[in-house]
Design a protein around this motif. Structure first.
Motif, PDB file in Angstrom:
ATOM      1  N   LEU A  65       5.628  -8.667   6.621  1.00  0.00           N
ATOM      2  CA  LEU A  65       5.782 -10.106   6.876  1.00  0.00           C
ATOM      3  C   LEU A  65       6.429 -10.374   8.228  1.00  0.00           C
ATOM      4  CD1 LEU A  65       6.873 -11.381   3.348  1.00  0.00           C
ATOM      5  CD2 LEU A  65       4.689 -11.834   4.510  1.00  0.00           C
ATOM      6  N   ASN A  66       7.241  -9.449   8.712  1.00  0.00           N
ATOM      7  CA  ASN A  66       7.880  -9.589  10.019  1.00  0.00           C
ATOM      8  C   ASN A  66       6.966  -9.130  11.157  1.00  0.00           C
ATOM      9  OD1 ASN A  66      10.350 -10.692   9.220  1.00  0.00           O
ATOM     10  ND2 ASN A  66      11.137  -8.681   8.652  1.00  0.00           N
ATOM     11  N   GLY A  67       5.722  -8.779  10.833  1.00  0.00           N
ATOM     12  CA  GLY A  67       4.762  -8.404  11.866  1.00  0.00           C
ATOM     13  C   GLY A  67       4.770  -6.941  12.231  1.00  0.00           C
ATOM     14  N   ASN A  68       5.419  -6.122  11.431  1.00  0.00           N
ATOM     15  CA  ASN A  68       5.521  -4.692  11.722  1.00  0.00           C
ATOM     16  C   ASN A  68       4.559  -3.878  10.865  1.00  0.00           C
ATOM     17  OD1 ASN A  68       7.747  -5.083  13.498  1.00  0.00           O
ATOM     18  ND2 ASN A  68       9.056  -5.310  11.715  1.00  0.00           N
ATOM     19  N   ALA A  69       4.083  -2.780  11.395  1.00  0.00           N
ATOM     20  CA  ALA A  69       3.421  -1.758  10.596  1.00  0.00           C
ATOM     21  C   ALA A  69       4.537  -0.863  10.069  1.00  0.00           C
ATOM     22  CB  ALA A  69       2.448  -0.951  11.447  1.00  0.00           C
ATOM     23  N   VAL A  70       4.318  -0.210   8.936  1.00  0.00           N
ATOM     24  CA  VAL A  70       5.327   0.670   8.360  1.00  0.00           C
ATOM     25  C   VAL A  70       4.757   2.075   8.296  1.00  0.00           C
ATOM     26  CG1 VAL A  70       6.768   1.149   6.343  1.00  0.00           C
ATOM     27  CG2 VAL A  70       6.285  -1.226   6.984  1.00  0.00           C
ATOM     28  N   SER A  71       5.372   3.004   9.053  1.00  0.00           N
ATOM     29  CA  SER A  71       4.918   4.379   9.103  1.00  0.00           C
ATOM     30  C   SER A  71       5.899   5.271   8.352  1.00  0.00           C
ATOM     31  CB  SER A  71       4.820   4.836  10.559  1.00  0.00           C
ATOM     32  OG  SER A  71       4.411   6.184  10.612  1.00  0.00           O
ATOM     33  N   ILE A  72       5.384   6.055   7.413  1.00  0.00           N
ATOM     34  CA  ILE A  72       6.202   6.975   6.633  1.00  0.00           C
ATOM     35  C   ILE A  72       5.716   8.383   6.946  1.00  0.00           C
ATOM     36  CG2 ILE A  72       6.928   7.662   4.316  1.00  0.00           C
ATOM     37  CD1 ILE A  72       6.260   4.676   3.554  1.00  0.00           C
ATOM     38  N   ASP A  73       6.584   9.168   7.587  1.00  0.00           N
ATOM     39  CA  ASP A  73       6.214  10.522   8.002  1.00  0.00           C
ATOM     40  C   ASP A  73       5.642  11.321   6.842  1.00  0.00           C
ATOM     41  OD1 ASP A  73       7.129   9.991  10.547  1.00  0.00           O
ATOM     42  OD2 ASP A  73       9.063  10.971  10.268  1.00  0.00           O
ATOM     43  N   GLY A  74       4.520  11.960   7.098  1.00  0.00           N
ATOM     44  CA  GLY A  74       3.883  12.806   6.100  1.00  0.00           C
ATOM     45  C   GLY A  74       3.055  12.047   5.082  1.00  0.00           C
ATOM     46  N   LEU A  75       3.195  10.728   5.039  1.00  0.00           N
ATOM     47  CA  LEU A  75       2.453   9.922   4.068  1.00  0.00           C
ATOM     48  C   LEU A  75       1.397   9.073   4.763  1.00  0.00           C
ATOM     49  CD1 LEU A  75       2.182   9.183   1.066  1.00  0.00           C
ATOM     50  CD2 LEU A  75       3.846   7.365   1.471  1.00  0.00           C
ATOM     51  N   GLY A  76       1.821   8.172   5.649  1.00  0.00           N
ATOM     52  CA  GLY A  76       0.860   7.341   6.359  1.00  0.00           C
ATOM     53  C   GLY A  76       1.463   6.032   6.802  1.00  0.00           C
ATOM     54  N   THR A  77       0.595   5.108   7.221  1.00  0.00           N
ATOM     55  CA  THR A  77       1.027   3.838   7.781  1.00  0.00           C
ATOM     56  C   THR A  77       0.408   2.680   7.018  1.00  0.00           C
ATOM     57  OG1 THR A  77       1.191   4.860   9.963  1.00  0.00           O
ATOM     58  CG2 THR A  77       1.083   2.458   9.907  1.00  0.00           C
ATOM     59  N   PHE A  78       1.255   1.720   6.662  1.00  0.00           N
ATOM     60  CA  PHE A  78       0.818   0.469   6.058  1.00  0.00           C
ATOM     61  C   PHE A  78       0.728  -0.570   7.159  1.00  0.00           C
ATOM     62  CE2 PHE A  78       3.008   2.748   2.706  1.00  0.00           C
ATOM     63  CZ  PHE A  78       2.211   2.539   1.590  1.00  0.00           C
ATOM     64  N   LYS A  79      -0.343  -1.355   7.159  1.00  0.00           N
ATOM     65  CA  LYS A  79      -0.485  -2.431   8.136  1.00  0.00           C
ATOM     66  C   LYS A  79      -1.331  -3.532   7.509  1.00  0.00           C
ATOM     67  CE  LYS A  79      -3.900   0.488  10.343  1.00  0.00           C
ATOM     68  NZ  LYS A  79      -4.181   1.303  11.480  1.00  0.00           N
ATOM     69  N   LEU A  80      -1.351  -4.689   8.164  1.00  0.00           N
ATOM     70  CA  LEU A  80      -2.094  -5.820   7.641  1.00  0.00           C
ATOM     71  C   LEU A  80      -3.382  -6.040   8.405  1.00  0.00           C
ATOM     72  CD1 LEU A  80       0.686  -8.523   7.127  1.00  0.00           C
ATOM     73  CD2 LEU A  80      -0.287  -6.953   5.445  1.00  0.00           C
ATOM     74  N   LYS A  81      -4.356  -6.569   7.697  1.00  0.00           N
ATOM     75  CA  LYS A  81      -5.593  -7.049   8.301  1.00  0.00           C
ATOM     76  C   LYS A  81      -5.742  -8.485   7.814  1.00  0.00           C
ATOM     77  CE  LYS A  81     -10.584  -6.633   8.046  1.00  0.00           C
ATOM     78  NZ  LYS A  81     -11.687  -5.982   7.344  1.00  0.00           N
ATOM     79  N   VAL A  82      -6.001  -9.380   8.733  1.00  0.00           N
ATOM     80  CA  VAL A  82      -6.207 -10.779   8.375  1.00  0.00           C
ATOM     81  C   VAL A  82      -7.636 -11.145   8.743  1.00  0.00           C
ATOM     82  CG1 VAL A  82      -5.449 -13.159   8.734  1.00  0.00           C
ATOM     83  CG2 VAL A  82      -3.780 -11.303   8.775  1.00  0.00           C
ATOM     84  N   SER A  83      -8.333 -11.759   7.804  1.00  0.00           N
ATOM     85  CA  SER A  83      -9.690 -12.212   8.072  1.00  0.00           C
ATOM     86  C   SER A  83      -9.791 -13.665   7.647  1.00  0.00           C
ATOM     87  CB  SER A  83     -10.710 -11.347   7.333  1.00  0.00           C
ATOM     88  OG  SER A  83     -10.453 -11.364   5.946  1.00  0.00           O
ATOM     89  N   GLY A  84     -10.753 -14.342   8.176  1.00  0.00           N
ATOM     90  CA  GLY A  84     -10.966 -15.737   7.830  1.00  0.00           C
ATOM     91  C   GLY A  84     -12.225 -16.249   8.477  1.00  0.00           C
ATOM     92  N   LYS A  85     -12.544 -17.483   8.183  1.00  0.00           N
ATOM     93  CA  LYS A  85     -13.746 -18.098   8.715  1.00  0.00           C
ATOM     94  C   LYS A  85     -13.585 -18.368  10.205  1.00  0.00           C
ATOM     95  CE  LYS A  85     -16.924 -21.878   7.939  1.00  0.00           C
ATOM     96  NZ  LYS A  85     -17.150 -23.149   7.282  1.00  0.00           N
ATOM     97  N   SER A  86     -14.587 -17.987  10.975  1.00  0.00           N
ATOM     98  CA  SER A  86     -14.535 -18.254  12.414  1.00  0.00           C
ATOM     99  C   SER A  86     -14.903 -19.707  12.676  1.00  0.00           C
ATOM    100  CB  SER A  86     -15.469 -17.311  13.169  1.00  0.00           C
ATOM    101  OG  SER A  86     -16.788 -17.456  12.697  1.00  0.00           O
TER     102      SER A  86
END
Length: 176
Positions: A65-86
């Motif tokens: 929610l603060n605009g950050n990706a979350v990277s956990i060593d050895g596990l992976g990275t969580f991030k957001l994708k936003v889609s919507g009508k153009s």
């Protein structure tokens, strides 16, 4: 050990019936079960590990929610994708039509370790009629040696990775 089933499908190019390996979920490990396993190899108590697990999802949500990706060593990275009508007009683009999806990008180490796994077991999954498919063959799951139960495999938990096998079309008499 990774559990696989021999999935029946149809080769989309040749329309021939084929079989291919597919991962199958044997069971789902709960937070408590994972905490117990982790506590056996550490100085932390099951309760302390459960506490970390309880706070973990909200911490990830807060960072996303603060605009950050979350990277956990050895596990992976969580991030957001936003889609919507153009829209043709910039002023018409609003958050009301936006859809948020959480993406998970596994760490190279995680993917590599799973791909390096050489121990597989093929398990049988009951057909819709409740009988075993004689063509499937394979081993029955063995007890794991820890306190986690090993129930009947769940065929809904898997998927092939698209490797060298053509993506098959499910046939009408499939195990699902």
């Amino acid at each position: 050990m990774i559990s696989l089933i021999k999935k029946k499908g149809v080769n989309p190019q040749t329309r021939e019936e084929i079989y291919f390996p597919q991962w199958t979920r044997v069971s789902t490990v709960t937070e408590t079960q994972l905490s117990k396993r982790m506590a056996r190899g550490s100085t932390f108590s099951v309760g302390e590990i459960n506490g970390v697990f309880a706070d973990f999802p909200q911490s990830i949500i807060d960072e996303l929610l603060n605009g950050n990706a979350v990277s956990i060593d050895g596990l992976g990275t969580f991030k957001l994708k936003v889609s919507g009508k153009s829209q043709k007009d910039k002023k018409l683009v609003t958050s009301a039509g936006a859809k948020i999806t959480v993406l998970f990008d596994p760490a190279a180490e995680l993917t590599s370790r799973l791909n390096d796994e050489k121990e597989f077991r093929f398990v049988e999954v009951p057909t819709p009629e409740g009988q075993q498919d004689a063509d499937e063959g394979g081993d029955t799951p063995a007890p794991s040696g820890d306190d986690t139960p090993t129930p009947t495999p769940d065929p809904s938990g898997g998927g092939d990775d698209g490797g060298d096998t053509p993506t098959p079309s499910p046939s009408g008499d499939d195990e699902d």
